[in-house]
Design a protein around this motif. Structure first.
Motif, short mmCIF file in Angstrom:
data_model
loop_
_atom_site.label_atom_id
_atom_site.label_comp_id
_atom_site.label_asym_id
_atom_site.label_seq_id
_atom_site.Cartn_x
_atom_site.Cartn_y
_atom_site.Cartn_z
N VAL B 407 7.79 -9.72 16.53
CA VAL B 407 8.73 -10.49 15.70
C VAL B 407 8.52 -10.13 14.23
CG1 VAL B 407 9.38 -12.81 14.96
CG2 VAL B 407 8.97 -12.35 17.38
N VAL B 408 7.27 -10.05 13.79
CA VAL B 408 7.00 -9.63 12.41
C VAL B 408 7.52 -8.20 12.20
CG1 VAL B 408 5.20 -9.04 10.75
CG2 VAL B 408 5.03 -11.14 12.07
N GLY B 409 7.30 -7.33 13.18
CA GLY B 409 7.78 -5.95 13.08
C GLY B 409 9.28 -5.89 12.90
N ALA B 410 10.01 -6.85 13.48
CA ALA B 410 11.46 -6.85 13.37
C ALA B 410 11.94 -7.43 12.05
CB ALA B 410 12.08 -7.62 14.54
N ILE B 411 11.27 -8.49 11.59
CA ILE B 411 11.75 -9.21 10.40
C ILE B 411 11.23 -8.58 9.11
CG2 ILE B 411 11.76 -11.45 9.23
CD1 ILE B 411 11.42 -12.75 11.97
N LEU B 412 9.99 -8.07 9.16
CA LEU B 412 9.34 -7.58 7.95
C LEU B 412 10.16 -6.55 7.16
CD1 LEU B 412 6.71 -7.68 6.24
CD2 LEU B 412 5.81 -5.89 7.71
N PRO B 413 10.72 -5.51 7.82
CA PRO B 413 11.47 -4.51 7.04
C PRO B 413 12.64 -5.13 6.28
CG PRO B 413 11.24 -3.79 9.32
CD PRO B 413 10.68 -5.17 9.24
N MET B 414 13.27 -6.12 6.90
CA MET B 414 14.41 -6.78 6.23
C MET B 414 13.94 -7.57 5.02
SD MET B 414 16.45 -8.00 9.68
CE MET B 414 16.21 -7.11 11.23
N ILE B 415 12.81 -8.28 5.19
CA ILE B 415 12.26 -9.05 4.06
C ILE B 415 11.87 -8.10 2.93
CG2 ILE B 415 10.36 -10.53 3.30
CD1 ILE B 415 10.29 -11.71 6.11
N LEU B 416 11.14 -7.02 3.27
CA LEU B 416 10.70 -6.07 2.24
C LEU B 416 11.89 -5.48 1.50
CD1 LEU B 416 7.81 -4.17 4.08
CD2 LEU B 416 7.59 -5.85 2.24
N LYS B 417 12.95 -5.14 2.27
CA LYS B 417 14.11 -4.54 1.64
C LYS B 417 14.76 -5.53 0.68
CE LYS B 417 18.17 -1.79 2.63
NZ LYS B 417 19.35 -1.75 3.50
N ALA B 418 14.84 -6.81 1.11
CA ALA B 418 15.41 -7.84 0.25
C ALA B 418 14.60 -7.99 -1.04
CB ALA B 418 15.50 -9.16 0.99
N LEU B 419 13.29 -7.74 -0.94
CA LEU B 419 12.41 -7.85 -2.11
C LEU B 419 12.36 -6.53 -2.89
CD1 LEU B 419 9.35 -9.66 -0.47
CD2 LEU B 419 11.06 -10.69 -2.00
N ASN B 420 13.21 -5.56 -2.45
CA ASN B 420 13.23 -4.26 -3.11
C ASN B 420 11.93 -3.47 -2.99
OD1 ASN B 420 15.37 -2.89 -4.24
ND2 ASN B 420 15.68 -4.53 -5.76
N ILE B 421 11.20 -3.71 -1.87
CA ILE B 421 10.00 -2.93 -1.59
C ILE B 421 10.34 -1.95 -0.47
CG2 ILE B 421 7.60 -3.04 -0.78
CD1 ILE B 421 7.56 -5.96 -1.81
N ASP B 422 9.92 -0.71 -0.60
CA ASP B 422 10.23 0.32 0.39
C ASP B 422 9.51 0.03 1.71
OD1 ASP B 422 10.68 2.55 1.85
OD2 ASP B 422 9.64 3.94 0.50
N PRO B 423 10.26 -0.31 2.79
CA PRO B 423 9.60 -0.64 4.06
C PRO B 423 8.79 0.53 4.62
CG PRO B 423 11.94 -1.21 4.13
CD PRO B 423 11.73 -0.37 2.90
N ALA B 424 9.24 1.76 4.37
CA ALA B 424 8.52 2.92 4.89
C ALA B 424 7.14 3.04 4.26
CB ALA B 424 9.31 4.20 4.65
N LEU B 425 7.03 2.60 3.01
CA LEU B 425 5.75 2.69 2.30
C LEU B 425 4.84 1.52 2.63
CD1 LEU B 425 4.17 4.35 0.18
CD2 LEU B 425 5.20 2.92 -1.57
N ALA B 426 5.36 0.30 2.51
CA ALA B 426 4.51 -0.88 2.60
C ALA B 426 4.48 -1.51 3.99
CB ALA B 426 4.98 -1.93 1.58
#
Lengths: 452, 452
Positions: B407-426
């Motif tokens: 569940v974290v794996g699914a939601i985290l990239p969307m949250i990071l993107k909304a925060l303008n953090i690169d999901p591939a990096l962080a």
């Protein structure tokens, strides 16, 4: 005037369509869906969960179905193929390009392939079987058989008049291929020469004789590297006697590059490069389970290493607290090197001549980073547990593990490749097993020595 | 006759050249090096360790240096730029394309850029500054300013005669752009139409009015998606008033795709996408240290969670043996989902409408795989330690951790993107911190409850 549907699609249209679907307004959806380009319609279907996907598919006009199917990734296409009967398939394939039919046939079970092939004309069947005879991942599997050819002895003006008699030309059109009477490729005539040279000159006077031709059995990844390096739009494909067989175009090469890229990202997580994002739950669960099972075995290997040192941990419980640090830092350092080397191998940068330099550099990098972070961790351990022995042990273990990690990270991909194992798939699993084992073994082993 | 140097290069020529270098046969090497295409020479330099690299560079003829430099990745080019003085740079840039000069200038320190610019003619300086005014990662930064344009009121024959007056045309040539008197883009004339339509027709009669034009501020990744989906060879770039500014060509798009692909692989290991494989040792060590430092902090977070349960581990040392299994299986399951979602986001497949379905599916997948592997691990733990409490505890902890992980794996990239953090990096760092903490916390926490 300008057409920008492809960009708006992902955010707005997707939501509108899904809302409309939920509310059952299917005539509107049907109209909208059939007005999309095949690529956009395929994208929309790929972005829909299974139930909506099946609903949407029923709304697509039969004459569009083949084009939409062609634009899908293998995995999404499989979803729809699995839900069709042979008659539907034959209907859809009717009128499609030979190359596209061949592509789709490769996804079908043998028996169905035979049924579909036997429904076709003798000529079509022969042409399809010719395309199917080349492996999918070679220039032969990638090429299109329609080319624009010309003889060397006619003039440019004659060539231009000849072209004008066509309704259309194979896209992308970037020039003519010059062939002799027996179909031997002897030159190319790029569009710019065709348009800028004197019309009275013969083709043989103006053609390019120093051209790039691709052997039909060249690996698709090599074809892609060639296109990238030489900025090609298309390139002729030849057999071992220099006879023209077809040509590879840049759009297919772009797909190869995207697939390769996806492969190196996805396979590291045990996923297929064309994994269907919206695959049904059961299928997803089953596929992922395999990878978890493989990783469980490696986790048990690490656990059994720890198991050897239960007595030591029983004496100094702080070891249990700190041991994941040693293992995880090794894993990180090793995967940095592993990633770099796998990428360099894909770019064709690694040869016998520079391997020793690379491994030496990685050794020094691992050793120096090991020393730096070992002192940080040792200081932290000292402050935390007020135990100079544990600080010394963790420092030594970190230097050992980081050095081993980067050297293994450098050598492992080359070993795996020599064994014909895909480094992108197996590299990470093998590496972390080694760094875990080395980390736990060195840390707990040294601790056993020092505390006994 | 066929030119296949690019393919042989990586293996044989590379080794021959390096051997020759070692033995000091530099005239032969010089000849061989200067007979290579710029792309091949650049590849050779990128595949050489620092000392050989500097030696090889000295052997390249001055008039080739600019072309070779253009073909390098940023990081390798930086290696050579760092070793040049301003006069050498000005020499090399003389006669290069505006776009290429602009590219290179962006890598120089401000003061040197000024010195180089002031050495140029007023016109060149203005053109370069125009190109530099668009951000590098937009269509404006990607485009070439040389286009082949034509007015709508002339006939095809006149257009062909006009083209014939040129020595060469901008490559790749795939057609003419039709502009009005004030440079507004009103249509395109693909080569195939130019060649197949009646020569007496006017351009406006045969031009394509439903064409794709790219706004100058479009992100390069969107440009790449558009090219991929629509199989383009080139596309015109326009400003907000539909005025033609230049065009993007597929070779530049291929580079964008390759860079994006490299980014998603490399950044996961804290590496730059254009990381120089043969960067000097010290530079490599320093770059990698940062990533190790970040990961050390997360390792300490996990360690401190374990630290909370020292008393329990002291009582039941088997917990220390088994705890890495729970944490690592969570990490694997989570990163499968994370990888899938990041890829789907890059493909533009994730919208508000399908997120809920995806998260629900991942929850079920995580739960069911959790149950399956929990029973396997519980059985193994039971056999190993002959302790039914530890078997129960590890089973529960695994179900919890795998479910949380996906569940974290699914939601985290969307949250990071909304925060303008690169999901591939962080993404990966944050995810494994969460799965480690959840794994250790649930396993050791439950054990504390059950054993107290």
């Amino acid at each position: 005037m300008t057409q920008q549907h492809s960009l708006a699609l992902s955010d707005n249209q997707l939501d509108i369509l899904n809302k409309a679907l939920e509310e059952g307004i299917s005539t509107q959806v049907k109209q909208m869906l059939n007005s999309l380009s095949p690529a956009d319609a395929a994208h929309l279907l790929a972005s829909a969960p299974p139930r909506q996907r099946s609903l949407l598919w029923k709304l697509i006009d039969v004459e569009h179905e083949g084009d939409v199917l062609n634009e899908m990734s293998d995995d999404v296409r499989q979803f729809f193929i699995d839900r069709m009967n042979v008659a539907e398939l034959i209907d859809i394939l009717d009128g499609q390009d030979i190359d596209d039919i061949a592509d789709l046939l490769q996804q079908l079970p043998q028996t169905i392939t035979h049924q579909v092939l036997s429904s076709m004309s003798h000529q079509d069947r022969q042409r399809i079987e010719a395309v199917l005879s080349w492996p999918e991942d070679t220039a032969g599997g990638l090429m299109n058989t329609d080319t624009s050819t010309v003889r060397p002895d006619i003039t440019i003006d004659v060539a231009l008049r000849y072209l004008r008699r066509h309704e259309s030309l194979p896209e992308p059109f970037d020039g003519l291929l010059v062939v002799s009477r027996d179909d031997t490729l002897i030159g190319t005539l790029p569009t710019t020469r065709l348009l800028t040279q004197d019309g009275n000159k013969t083709i043989s006077e103006v053609m390019e004789t120093d051209f790039i031709a691709i052997p039909v059995d060249m690996q698709d990844s090599q074809v892609a590297q060639l296109f990238e390096r030489e900025d090609l739009v298309s390139a002729p494909v030849i057999d071992e006697n220099h006879r023209l067989l077809g040509r590879v175009t840049v759009d297919d090469v772009v797909d190869v590059i995207r697939e390769e890229a996806d492969h190196s990202v996805m396979s590291r997580a045990g996923l297929d490069e064309d994994e269907d994002t919206f695959a049904p739950t059961f299928k997803t669960a089953r596929r992922r389970a395999t990878w978890l099972g493989i990783n469980l075995m490696t986790a048990f290997i690490s656990a059994s290493v720890i198991g050897l040192f239960q007595d030591t941990i029983d004496k100094v419980v702080a070891l249990a607290v700190l041991m994941p640090i040693v293992a995880s830092m090794g894993g990180i350092a090793g995967s940095q090197t592993l990633t770099l080397i796998i990428r360099a191998m894909a770019l064709g940068q690694i040869g016998r001549s520079n391997t020793r330099w690379l491994v030496t550099r990685e050794f020094i990098v691992g050793l120096s980073n090991g020393v730096i972070w070992a002192s940080v961790v040792a200081t932290a351990a000292m402050l935390w547990f007020d135990d100079s022995v544990i600080a010394l042990v963790i420092a030594l273990a970190m230097v050992i593990n980081l050095t081993v990690a980067v050297v293994v990270g450098a050598i492992l991909p080359m070993i795996l490749k020599a064994l014909n194992i895909d480094p992108a798939l197996a590299g990470s699993v093998v590496l972390t097993t080694i760094t875990d084992v080395t980390g736990f073994m060195s840390f707990l082993g040294l601790a056993t020595l020092f505390y006994s």
